[in-house]
Design a protein around this motif. Structure first.
Motif, PDB file in Angstrom:
ATOM      1  N   SER A  45       0.870  -1.172   0.000  1.00  0.00           N
ATOM      2  CA  SER A  45       0.000   0.000   0.000  1.00  0.00           C
ATOM      3  C   SER A  45       0.906   1.220   0.000  1.00  0.00           C
ATOM      4  CB  SER A  45      -0.905   0.020   1.228  1.00  0.00           C
ATOM      5  OG  SER A  45      -0.154   0.336   2.375  1.00  0.00           O
ATOM      6  N   ASP A  97     -10.913  -7.566   4.109  1.00  0.00           N
ATOM      7  CA  ASP A  97     -11.722  -6.731   5.009  1.00  0.00           C
ATOM      8  C   ASP A  97     -12.139  -7.461   6.277  1.00  0.00           C
ATOM      9  OD1 ASP A  97     -13.286  -8.292   3.343  1.00  0.00           O
ATOM     10  OD2 ASP A  97     -14.961  -6.900   3.332  1.00  0.00           O
ATOM     11  N   GLN A 104      -7.084  -0.057   6.397  1.00  0.00           N
ATOM     12  CA  GLN A 104      -7.221   0.014   4.938  1.00  0.00           C
ATOM     13  C   GLN A 104      -5.909  -0.290   4.224  1.00  0.00           C
ATOM     14  OE1 GLN A 104     -10.073   0.422   3.169  1.00  0.00           O
ATOM     15  NE2 GLN A 104      -8.877   0.087   1.329  1.00  0.00           N
ATOM     16  N   GLN A 107      -5.413  -3.977   4.189  1.00  0.00           N
ATOM     17  CA  GLN A 107      -6.392  -4.570   3.275  1.00  0.00           C
ATOM     18  C   GLN A 107      -5.908  -4.471   1.833  1.00  0.00           C
ATOM     19  OE1 GLN A 107     -10.307  -2.876   3.745  1.00  0.00           O
ATOM     20  NE2 GLN A 107     -10.360  -3.306   5.936  1.00  0.00           N
ATOM     21  N   THR A 108      -5.407  -3.291   1.467  1.00  0.00           N
ATOM     22  CA  THR A 108      -4.904  -3.086   0.104  1.00  0.00           C
ATOM     23  C   THR A 108      -3.721  -3.995  -0.179  1.00  0.00           C
ATOM     24  OG1 THR A 108      -5.631  -0.782   0.162  1.00  0.00           O
ATOM     25  CG2 THR A 108      -3.968  -1.360  -1.488  1.00  0.00           C
TER      26      THR A 108
END
Length: 118
Positions: A45, A97, A104, A107-108
């Protein structure tokens, strides 16, 4: 005074280079250990002012996680850590998720690590 500031800046710059090299070496050693375990998927990310996350998962022949590595942070002091809670899970069971409900960036990175390679 000016020479002291220049000297300080040069020393800080050299320390940044040395510590950056040290972090890259730690990452490379952890990544090489993962590559010995099986097929590796890597996700990252981004973010200029947010902590970056690099996540790598090693999959065995049955597509189960047999090794993992997570590096996150803004500084050169970020260290690779294992995600033991993922070990043994099948690739299709990895739902970013659900695994990282509040994060986040993770998650990415996980989504990219488990994405089919073309």
């Amino acid at each position: 005074m000016t020479s002291a500031l220049i000297t300080f800046a040069v020393i800080a710059w050299l320390m940044q280079i040395a510590l950056g090299w040290w972090q890259i070496q730690r990452f490379n050693h952890a990544f090489n250990r993962l590559c010995l375990l099986g097929t590796v998927g890597v996700g990252r990310s981004g973010g200029r002012f947010k902590p970056r996350v690099v996540l790598a998962l090693a999959f065995d022949a049955q597509q189960r996680v047999c090794g993992s590595m997570l590096m996150r942070g803004l500084t050169i002091f970020a260290q690779p850590k294992q995600l033991k809670q993922l070990h043994g899970m099948h690739q299709q069971q990895l739902c970013p998720d659900v695994i990282f409900p509040e994060d986040q960036a993770c998650q990415t990175a996980l989504s990219l690590a488990i994405a089919p390679k073309s």
